[in-house]
Write a protein that holds these residues in place. Sequence first.
Motif, PDB file in Angstrom:
ATOM      1  N   ARG A   7       2.367  64.482  33.475  1.00  0.00           N
ATOM      2  CA  ARG A   7       2.776  63.776  34.685  1.00  0.00           C
ATOM      3  C   ARG A   7       1.609  63.226  35.473  1.00  0.00           C
ATOM      4  NH1 ARG A   7       7.570  66.553  37.623  1.00  0.00           N
ATOM      5  NH2 ARG A   7       8.105  64.415  37.860  1.00  0.00           N
ATOM      6  N   GLY A  88      12.720  76.043  29.425  1.00  0.00           N
ATOM      7  CA  GLY A  88      12.551  75.421  30.732  1.00  0.00           C
ATOM      8  C   GLY A  88      13.569  74.329  30.975  1.00  0.00           C
ATOM      9  N   ASP A  90      13.363  71.112  30.098  1.00  0.00           N
ATOM     10  CA  ASP A  90      12.834  69.772  30.352  1.00  0.00           C
ATOM     11  C   ASP A  90      13.118  68.896  29.138  1.00  0.00           C
ATOM     12  OD1 ASP A  90      11.639  67.755  31.603  1.00  0.00           O
ATOM     13  OD2 ASP A  90       9.652  68.637  31.732  1.00  0.00           O
ATOM     14  N   VAL A  92      13.708  65.798  28.554  1.00  0.00           N
ATOM     15  CA  VAL A  92      13.127  64.469  28.324  1.00  0.00           C
ATOM     16  C   VAL A  92      11.867  64.544  27.478  1.00  0.00           C
ATOM     17  CG1 VAL A  92      12.434  62.377  29.522  1.00  0.00           C
ATOM     18  CG2 VAL A  92      14.070  63.876  30.540  1.00  0.00           C
ATOM     19  N   LEU A 121      25.618  78.087  24.590  1.00  0.00           N
ATOM     20  CA  LEU A 121      25.651  76.682  24.981  1.00  0.00           C
ATOM     21  C   LEU A 121      25.988  76.544  26.458  1.00  0.00           C
ATOM     22  CD1 LEU A 121      25.485  73.782  23.951  1.00  0.00           C
ATOM     23  CD2 LEU A 121      27.920  73.851  23.571  1.00  0.00           C
ATOM     24  N   ARG A 125      23.235  74.956  28.704  1.00  0.00           N
ATOM     25  CA  ARG A 125      23.709  73.625  29.087  1.00  0.00           C
ATOM     26  C   ARG A 125      23.525  72.559  28.009  1.00  0.00           C
ATOM     27  NH1 ARG A 125      24.453  73.062  34.535  1.00  0.00           N
ATOM     28  NH2 ARG A 125      25.399  74.980  35.254  1.00  0.00           N
ATOM     29  N   PHE A 126      22.695  72.774  27.036  1.00  0.00           N
ATOM     30  CA  PHE A 126      22.521  71.743  26.019  1.00  0.00           C
ATOM     31  C   PHE A 126      22.175  72.427  24.711  1.00  0.00           C
ATOM     32  CE2 PHE A 126      18.498  72.490  28.016  1.00  0.00           C
ATOM     33  CZ  PHE A 126      17.608  72.569  26.975  1.00  0.00           C
ATOM     34  N   LEU A 131      20.150  67.440  20.567  1.00  0.00           N
ATOM     35  CA  LEU A 131      19.421  66.368  21.238  1.00  0.00           C
ATOM     36  C   LEU A 131      18.353  65.780  20.318  1.00  0.00           C
ATOM     37  CD1 LEU A 131      19.054  67.780  24.818  1.00  0.00           C
ATOM     38  CD2 LEU A 131      20.757  66.214  23.931  1.00  0.00           C
ATOM     39  N   ARG A 134      20.223  63.606  17.671  1.00  0.00           N
ATOM     40  CA  ARG A 134      20.661  62.313  18.202  1.00  0.00           C
ATOM     41  C   ARG A 134      19.526  61.318  18.226  1.00  0.00           C
ATOM     42  NH1 ARG A 134      25.121  62.688  22.737  1.00  0.00           N
ATOM     43  NH2 ARG A 134      26.368  64.257  21.706  1.00  0.00           N
TER      44      ARG A 134
ATOM     45  N   ASP B  26      13.053  61.544  40.623  1.00  0.00           N
ATOM     46  CA  ASP B  26      12.709  61.701  39.220  1.00  0.00           C
ATOM     47  C   ASP B  26      13.778  62.531  38.514  1.00  0.00           C
ATOM     48  OD1 ASP B  26      11.426  61.571  36.877  1.00  0.00           O
ATOM     49  OD2 ASP B  26       9.783  62.898  37.379  1.00  0.00           O
ATOM     50  N   ARG B  28      16.590  62.679  35.482  1.00  0.00           N
ATOM     51  CA  ARG B  28      16.712  62.029  34.191  1.00  0.00           C
ATOM     52  C   ARG B  28      18.070  62.302  33.573  1.00  0.00           C
ATOM     53  NH1 ARG B  28      12.828  60.200  31.378  1.00  0.00           N
ATOM     54  NH2 ARG B  28      11.039  59.443  32.470  1.00  0.00           N
ATOM     55  N   ALA B  29      18.585  61.293  32.922  1.00  0.00           N
ATOM     56  CA  ALA B  29      19.875  61.435  32.256  1.00  0.00           C
ATOM     57  C   ALA B  29      19.692  62.170  30.939  1.00  0.00           C
ATOM     58  CB  ALA B  29      20.474  60.059  32.005  1.00  0.00           C
ATOM     59  N   TYR B  30      20.633  63.013  30.607  1.00  0.00           N
ATOM     60  CA  TYR B  30      20.636  63.633  29.287  1.00  0.00           C
ATOM     61  C   TYR B  30      22.065  64.058  28.980  1.00  0.00           C
ATOM     62  CZ  TYR B  30      21.127  68.475  30.800  1.00  0.00           C
ATOM     63  OH  TYR B  30      21.602  69.646  31.306  1.00  0.00           O
ATOM     64  N   THR B  31      22.251  64.627  27.823  1.00  0.00           N
ATOM     65  CA  THR B  31      23.592  65.029  27.440  1.00  0.00           C
ATOM     66  C   THR B  31      23.754  66.516  27.645  1.00  0.00           C
ATOM     67  OG1 THR B  31      23.387  63.359  25.749  1.00  0.00           O
ATOM     68  CG2 THR B  31      25.312  64.747  25.672  1.00  0.00           C
ATOM     69  N   CYS B  32      24.585  66.839  28.581  1.00  0.00           N
ATOM     70  CA  CYS B  32      24.883  68.223  28.898  1.00  0.00           C
ATOM     71  C   CYS B  32      25.949  68.706  27.895  1.00  0.00           C
ATOM     72  CB  CYS B  32      25.420  68.243  30.312  1.00  0.00           C
ATOM     73  SG  CYS B  32      25.290  69.783  31.140  1.00  0.00           S
ATOM     74  N   HIS B  33      26.339  69.956  27.989  1.00  0.00           N
ATOM     75  CA  HIS B  33      27.327  70.424  27.017  1.00  0.00           C
ATOM     76  C   HIS B  33      28.698  69.815  27.253  1.00  0.00           C
ATOM     77  CE1 HIS B  33      27.943  72.977  30.433  1.00  0.00           C
ATOM     78  NE2 HIS B  33      28.978  73.557  29.911  1.00  0.00           N
ATOM     79  N   TYR B  39      19.321  65.742  35.266  1.00  0.00           N
ATOM     80  CA  TYR B  39      18.628  66.909  35.800  1.00  0.00           C
ATOM     81  C   TYR B  39      17.366  66.456  36.494  1.00  0.00           C
ATOM     82  CZ  TYR B  39      15.082  66.888  32.126  1.00  0.00           C
ATOM     83  OH  TYR B  39      14.039  66.550  31.314  1.00  0.00           O
ATOM     84  N   ARG B  41      13.461  66.589  37.288  1.00  0.00           N
ATOM     85  CA  ARG B  41      12.225  67.027  36.635  1.00  0.00           C
ATOM     86  C   ARG B  41      11.225  67.549  37.647  1.00  0.00           C
ATOM     87  NH1 ARG B  41       8.924  63.849  32.682  1.00  0.00           N
ATOM     88  NH2 ARG B  41       8.550  65.897  31.834  1.00  0.00           N
ATOM     89  N   ASN B  42      11.427  67.237  38.905  1.00  0.00           N
ATOM     90  CA  ASN B  42      10.401  67.556  39.897  1.00  0.00           C
ATOM     91  C   ASN B  42      10.411  69.023  40.293  1.00  0.00           C
ATOM     92  OD1 ASN B  42       8.277  66.616  41.463  1.00  0.00           O
ATOM     93  ND2 ASN B  42       9.575  66.569  43.256  1.00  0.00           N
ATOM     94  N   LEU B  44      11.593  71.695  38.432  1.00  0.00           N
ATOM     95  CA  LEU B  44      11.928  72.567  37.303  1.00  0.00           C
ATOM     96  C   LEU B  44      11.404  73.981  37.516  1.00  0.00           C
ATOM     97  CD1 LEU B  44      11.281  70.414  34.144  1.00  0.00           C
ATOM     98  CD2 LEU B  44      13.405  71.469  34.792  1.00  0.00           C
ATOM     99  N   ARG B  48      16.137  75.039  36.798  1.00  0.00           N
ATOM    100  CA  ARG B  48      16.602  73.675  36.636  1.00  0.00           C
ATOM    101  C   ARG B  48      17.889  73.434  37.414  1.00  0.00           C
ATOM    102  NH1 ARG B  48      18.137  70.397  31.448  1.00  0.00           N
ATOM    103  NH2 ARG B  48      19.969  71.706  31.502  1.00  0.00           N
ATOM    104  N   CYS B  52      25.747  68.874  37.281  1.00  0.00           N
ATOM    105  CA  CYS B  52      26.965  69.665  37.305  1.00  0.00           C
ATOM    106  C   CYS B  52      26.773  70.998  38.038  1.00  0.00           C
ATOM    107  CB  CYS B  52      27.462  69.910  35.895  1.00  0.00           C
ATOM    108  SG  CYS B  52      26.179  70.340  34.735  1.00  0.00           S
ATOM    109  N   ASP B  53      25.557  71.250  38.554  1.00  0.00           N
ATOM    110  CA  ASP B  53      25.339  72.457  39.361  1.00  0.00           C
ATOM    111  C   ASP B  53      25.682  72.176  40.816  1.00  0.00           C
ATOM    112  OD1 ASP B  53      24.383  74.221  37.467  1.00  0.00           O
ATOM    113  OD2 ASP B  53      22.390  73.326  37.532  1.00  0.00           O
TER     114      ASP B  53
END
Lengths: 222, 385
Positions: A7, A88, A90, A92, A121, A125-126, A131, A134, B26, B28-33, B39, B41-42, B44, B48, B52-53
Amino acid sequence: MNCLVCRKPFAVPWSPATLLKRDWACPDCDKMLTPLNEGCPRCGHPTVDGATCGDCVRWLALGLDLTVHSLYAYDEAGANWLHRYKFGGDVVLARQLRDVLRATRERGAVYVPIPLSEERLRSRRFNQAELLARMIGPTEQVLVKAEVSSQRQLGKEERRHRTNPFAVQQLPRCGKIVLVDDVYTTGTTLHQAALTLRRAGAEQVSAVCLFRTLNKSKMRPI
Amino acid sequence: MGQLIVAPEGTPAIRFGVCQRCLSMDTRAYTCHHGQCRYCRNCLHLGRVCQCDCLTEMDITTPIETTDLVMPFELSAEQRHVSRQLLIWWASRTSGLVHAVCGAGKTEMTFPVIARVVNDGKRVLIVSPRRDVAIEWADRLEATFSVPITRRYGGGDKETIGMITVATAPLLVNLRHVFDYILVDESDAFPFAFDFALWWTLRRAGKGLFLFVTATPTVWQRQFPTVHLSRRYHGHDLPVPRLVRETEQAILDFCRRYEAAPRLLFVPTKPDLVRYGELLAANGFTYQAVSADTDERTDVLEWLEATNGIVLATSIWERGMTVTGVHVAVLDSSHALFSSRAIIQMAGRAGRKPTAPTGDVVFFYDERTFRQDKAIREIEEANRR
């Protein structure tokens, strides 16, 4: 541009790709992970002039033939990376390895991530493997997993003699299935999943794995 | 009223792509369950948060205590005037600004009002821009007050909230409306002055009552009722900087002249540390370099005092540190990074101890700038008052 991993700001050399790609990692962070190039043809573990490694010989003796394409060595930097990514959360970070993962893509293959149990899961959460899958190519959720205890604390022998927790939901139509997982330690998970798929009637099964644990290293198993 | 925690019910943690805990964009999009999600990033490191939290506020349950105050030394007449004014402001719940020169004993002046606030059953927060400064605050408070001091900076205790909390701003993000009195130390320094989100986290952590303490207030801070103190606690004048044209010879002369005392040379950027370091090393000086990357900054400080050495520092050391009998040089003081406020603070490192109330301050320049002139003018003005 700020580095995706550390970062900190750094300069991105201008190219047409600069406009299209959002997540850049600075050269220092890119060099952190050790790629596995020459090694065992079946699991990527570094060996003397590309011979099959001892682990794989044992798997072959059991009659399980699975070719695993490992991308990086699971050394200290790899463990830190994976800890940030998986525990963690993270997510991305995986974008850093996007190009490498995408390079492993094969035509007409379906990428099947190793599933997490329902409970895991929900708490995580993921699905970290999903991921990654994909990012490589077309993904299908073929396997389901029953609840088992975490493998993190288990030793090598205990890991190898677990009962198979996987079951096949529905087999995809195409012939080639590539399993995707994050770490290959003993290979039990991947071999069990491959065995399940073969028993259900899959013809070609191979695997892609992000990290390969190096034997006789003092790393904690994850 | 309290600490923000992730809970099954409450307000969504991320709204419109803005994290409601740390106010950063900051996310970011991602695929949750269960599908598309975002979520942050700043934050963490606080655990996290996902779209959905939900966040809820958990009340602070630590008991309210009273404290004894043992002043380390008697305040001078001017300092007593300031601390009395602070008590008046607290009684009328007014925010204010203490404009006191470097080395005026700002820390000690605020002790009476902190004791009063704690004895009124309210919680106090002391925010400082840097961790080194926060550690020093906490140590001094611990020696003075009988209540335990919560240290909420990197490496400290980050769970509980006591009556007196010493913190750096980024660690306040999950607090809401907790502190009745916020003392912002060095309020014009780097994180507060530039990062607008940090101001919001600070405002959110408190209940709207601030005390800004600085030697170099910004224009925005001057809007608050101000109490001035333009004399150091030992009563001597501030050392007025000299302007010297920067040549290699001039820098070496400065180092040779004060062979028997610690010398502190400020440089604008990290590459300059190397550049000037080579110059010093080529002429047989031993030196140490200090920047934000240096881990053992207190060790370097002790080394500087013990061996009368030379330290090259970036602006990381411009505030909050005291070296006995130091002589200060600001190299390349015409650099755009050196604002007049920064070089006033650097000049204020000299002569802070009553045993060594003077010290030489030199601004080396390639070109004269208004910033240098403004700094010198303000120091002279403070000496006249």
